[in-house]
Design a protein around this motif. Structure first.
Motif, PDB file in Angstrom:
ATOM      1  N   GLU A   1     -69.372  22.814 -63.438  1.00 32.60           N
ATOM      2  CA  GLU A   1     -67.933  23.079 -63.379  1.00 32.60           C
ATOM      3  C   GLU A   1     -67.652  24.571 -63.499  1.00 32.60           C
ATOM      4  OE1 GLU A   1     -63.810  21.755 -65.713  1.00 32.60           O
ATOM      5  OE2 GLU A   1     -65.686  20.680 -66.103  1.00 32.60           O
ATOM      6  N   THR A   2     -68.433  25.271 -64.313  1.00 26.55           N
ATOM      7  CA  THR A   2     -68.275  26.714 -64.480  1.00 26.55           C
ATOM      8  C   THR A   2     -68.553  27.450 -63.183  1.00 26.55           C
ATOM      9  OG1 THR A   2     -68.910  26.574 -66.812  1.00 26.55           O
ATOM     10  CG2 THR A   2     -69.119  28.732 -65.746  1.00 26.55           C
ATOM     11  N   VAL A   3     -69.661  27.112 -62.550  1.00 26.16           N
ATOM     12  CA  VAL A   3     -70.017  27.758 -61.278  1.00 26.16           C
ATOM     13  C   VAL A   3     -68.923  27.527 -60.243  1.00 26.16           C
ATOM     14  CG1 VAL A   3     -71.685  27.775 -59.384  1.00 26.16           C
ATOM     15  CG2 VAL A   3     -72.488  27.602 -61.750  1.00 26.16           C
ATOM     16  N   ALA A   4     -68.415  26.308 -60.185  1.00 25.04           N
ATOM     17  CA  ALA A   4     -67.369  25.982 -59.214  1.00 25.04           C
ATOM     18  C   ALA A   4     -66.067  26.713 -59.525  1.00 25.04           C
ATOM     19  CB  ALA A   4     -67.138  24.470 -59.191  1.00 25.04           C
ATOM     20  N   ALA A   5     -65.718  26.804 -60.819  1.00 26.71           N
ATOM     21  CA  ALA A   5     -64.473  27.467 -61.212  1.00 26.71           C
ATOM     22  C   ALA A   5     -64.500  28.951 -60.872  1.00 26.71           C
ATOM     23  CB  ALA A   5     -64.234  27.267 -62.706  1.00 26.71           C
ATOM     24  N   LEU A   6     -65.612  29.617 -61.152  1.00 25.45           N
ATOM     25  CA  LEU A   6     -65.703  31.043 -60.857  1.00 25.45           C
ATOM     26  C   LEU A   6     -65.675  31.293 -59.355  1.00 25.45           C
ATOM     27  CD1 LEU A   6     -68.340  32.125 -63.540  1.00 25.45           C
ATOM     28  CD2 LEU A   6     -65.855  32.412 -63.606  1.00 25.45           C
ATOM     29  N   LYS A   7     -66.296  30.417 -58.602  1.00 26.74           N
ATOM     30  CA  LYS A   7     -66.237  30.545 -57.144  1.00 26.74           C
ATOM     31  C   LYS A   7     -64.808  30.356 -56.647  1.00 26.74           C
ATOM     32  CE  LYS A   7     -68.400  28.829 -52.907  1.00 26.74           C
ATOM     33  NZ  LYS A   7     -69.398  27.878 -52.326  1.00 26.74           N
ATOM     34  N   ARG A   8     -64.119  29.393 -57.227  1.00 26.38           N
ATOM     35  CA  ARG A   8     -62.737  29.134 -56.844  1.00 26.38           C
ATOM     36  C   ARG A   8     -61.832  30.330 -57.163  1.00 26.38           C
ATOM     37  NH1 ARG A   8     -62.786  24.385 -58.702  1.00 26.38           N
ATOM     38  NH2 ARG A   8     -62.132  24.882 -60.829  1.00 26.38           N
ATOM     39  N   LEU A   9     -62.125  31.017 -58.259  1.00 26.34           N
ATOM     40  CA  LEU A   9     -61.341  32.181 -58.658  1.00 26.34           C
ATOM     41  C   LEU A   9     -61.704  33.433 -57.860  1.00 26.34           C
ATOM     42  CD1 LEU A   9     -61.389  31.737 -62.541  1.00 26.34           C
ATOM     43  CD2 LEU A   9     -59.396  31.512 -61.035  1.00 26.34           C
ATOM     44  N   GLY A  10     -62.777  33.359 -57.073  1.00 20.45           N
ATOM     45  CA  GLY A  10     -63.191  34.517 -56.302  1.00 20.45           C
ATOM     46  C   GLY A  10     -63.979  35.529 -57.109  1.00 20.45           C
ATOM     47  N   ILE A  11     -64.595  35.082 -58.204  1.00 19.49           N
ATOM     48  CA  ILE A  11     -65.391  35.952 -59.077  1.00 19.49           C
ATOM     49  C   ILE A  11     -66.868  35.784 -58.720  1.00 19.49           C
ATOM     50  CG2 ILE A  11     -66.093  36.393 -61.460  1.00 19.49           C
ATOM     51  CD1 ILE A  11     -63.323  35.291 -62.300  1.00 19.49           C
ATOM     52  N   ARG A  12     -67.545  36.886 -58.447  1.00 21.44           N
ATOM     53  CA  ARG A  12     -68.966  36.833 -58.136  1.00 21.44           C
ATOM     54  C   ARG A  12     -69.788  36.604 -59.404  1.00 21.44           C
ATOM     55  NH1 ARG A  12     -68.979  42.289 -54.614  1.00 21.44           N
ATOM     56  NH2 ARG A  12     -67.199  42.635 -56.022  1.00 21.44           N
ATOM     57  N   THR A  13     -70.895  35.885 -59.252  1.00 15.08           N
ATOM     58  CA  THR A  13     -71.746  35.578 -60.398  1.00 15.08           C
ATOM     59  C   THR A  13     -73.164  36.087 -60.163  1.00 15.08           C
ATOM     60  OG1 THR A  13     -72.272  33.383 -59.501  1.00 15.08           O
ATOM     61  CG2 THR A  13     -70.434  33.532 -61.071  1.00 15.08           C
ATOM     62  N   ILE A  14     -73.835  36.396 -61.261  1.00 14.88           N
ATOM     63  CA  ILE A  14     -75.252  36.742 -61.247  1.00 14.88           C
ATOM     64  C   ILE A  14     -75.925  35.939 -62.359  1.00 14.88           C
ATOM     65  CG2 ILE A  14     -75.007  39.043 -60.251  1.00 14.88           C
ATOM     66  CD1 ILE A  14     -75.035  40.217 -63.055  1.00 14.88           C
ATOM     67  N   GLY A  15     -77.242  35.863 -62.312  1.00 14.06           N
ATOM     68  CA  GLY A  15     -77.971  35.151 -63.356  1.00 14.06           C
ATOM     69  C   GLY A  15     -78.225  33.689 -63.081  1.00 14.06           C
ATOM     70  N   LEU A  16     -77.951  33.232 -61.860  1.00 14.85           N
ATOM     71  CA  LEU A  16     -78.266  31.866 -61.473  1.00 14.85           C
ATOM     72  C   LEU A  16     -79.681  31.816 -60.899  1.00 14.85           C
ATOM     73  CD1 LEU A  16     -74.919  30.794 -59.746  1.00 14.85           C
ATOM     74  CD2 LEU A  16     -75.676  30.273 -62.068  1.00 14.85           C
TER      75      LEU A  16
END
Length: 348
Positions: free
Chosen positions: A141-156
């Motif tokens: 849910e966290t990964v999906a929420a950040l993607k929905r917000l347009g926030i890039r993620t690292i550490g996956l």
């Protein structure tokens, strides 16, 4: 099962109640410095912030205009998402008492707006010990929420140990990893990056600058352990030129290792511990780094500066204030702590 040694667990509460100044304080650098003799004509500005959580906040923080302007001027802001982003926590009791972290998508959105961070400029690491506090479903849910917000993620883990991120004309390589787990290794495997050995990272990937964002060291200790400094030297030896760490929840010093700049710990950006946290744990830092975008020095670090700030309690949320905005006894205590951590803490 977590992977914390027994000595770590036994020292957690005493260190939380009284953050430690013990350890080796030698060899560290001032809070600010230039690394190039001639300033580049064009630079990209990176702003690294600490851990982000809603544990100490029921509402969005109040933010001093100076901090908001500092963050708004950055081309890229990089932080650590210390809490899973979920609407309904599954670990209800643990979340209530603060042992399990969680924040809502709405809280994160409001908090970012309050501090002046544009979502399209934000990169959040998910490589930390709390990312599975709400289980595998909470992680997804966290990964999906950040993607929905347009926030890039690292550490996956699925994206490999080093991930490309564009910042203006530069392509940066970010290696985010955690040394610590609050859950079984099997849950972290394949989801969260735990690869801390730079010899196993891909080389010659064409990055202008490689940055490490480690979740390392022991909590509530202002000076990093010898093992942490040794890992920093190892990363530097493999070509990592910028390191900004998390997990200590208190401000830690800066070190220059050859061409590499290391900010060992930036503290919390938004409180990750109890709302009535002892004052040394309320000091955080914003680590601003200017990177050359000139053709002949592309990717070189031109200058850096750590901007300390304090999180003050205001009702059900926190107020972010620069040190120079403090008054009275609190300002004296904070400045004294900064003098103990940095060779030259209050650079004009």
């Amino acid at each position: 099962m977590s992977n914390y040694p027994l000595s770590y667990k036994l020292s957690w509460l005493p260190s939380f109640l009284k953050p430690s100044l013990g350890g080796d304080a030698n060899g560290f650098a001032p809070m600010a410095g230039a690394t190039m003799t001639a300033p580049p004509k064009q630079t990209v500005r990176l702003a690294f912030i600490g851990d982000i959580s809603a544990v100490a906040n029921r509402g969005a923080p109040d933010c001093d205009p100076a901090i908001k302007a500092l963050l708004g001027a950055a081309d890229l802001v990089i932080g650590n998402c210390e809490s899973p982003v979920v609407d309904r926590p599954s670990a209800v009791l643990g979340t209530k008492f603060g042992t399990h972290h969680a924040m809502s998508e709405r809280f994160l959105s409001q908090a970012l707006a309050a501090v002046g961070i544009a979502r399209e400029k934000l990169v959040l690491s998910l490589a930390n010990n709390h990312v599975l506090d709400q289980g595998v479903a909470g992680f997804d849910e966290t990964v999906a929420a950040l993607k929905r917000l347009g926030i890039r993620t690292i550490g996956l883990a699925a994206n490999g140990p080093v991930e490309p991120v564009k910042a203006g004309p530069l392509t940066l390589g970010f290696a985010a990893f955690t040394l610590w787990r609050n859950a079984d290794a099997e849950l972290f495997a394949g989801r969260v990056s735990t690869e801390y050995d730079p010899a196993r990272w891909p080389h010659d990937a064409g990055f202008d600058l490689t940055c490490a964002v480690p979740h390392w060291d022991w909590e509530f200790r202002h000076f990093p352990r010898a093992e942490t400094r040794a890992l920093a030297r190892r990363l530097a030896g493999q070509g990592v030129r910028l390191i900004a760490g998390h997990h200590a929840h208190v401000l830690q010093p800066v070190e220059r290792i050859g061409q590499t700049i290391v900010a060992y710990g930036l503290g919390d950006f938004l409180g990750t511990a109890l709302s009535r946290q002892p004052w040394p744990g309320r000091i955080g830092g914003i680590f601003v780094v200017d990177v050359s975008a000139d053709a002949d020095t592309r990717g070189a670090i031109a200058s850096y500066r750590l901007h300390p700030f304090v999180r003050l309690r205001t009702g059900d949320h926190e107020r972010l204030l620069p040190v120079e905005g403090l008054v009275g006894e609190m300002r004296g205590k904070v400045e004294g702590r900064l003098r103990a951590i940095f060779p030259s803490p209050l650079v004009e």
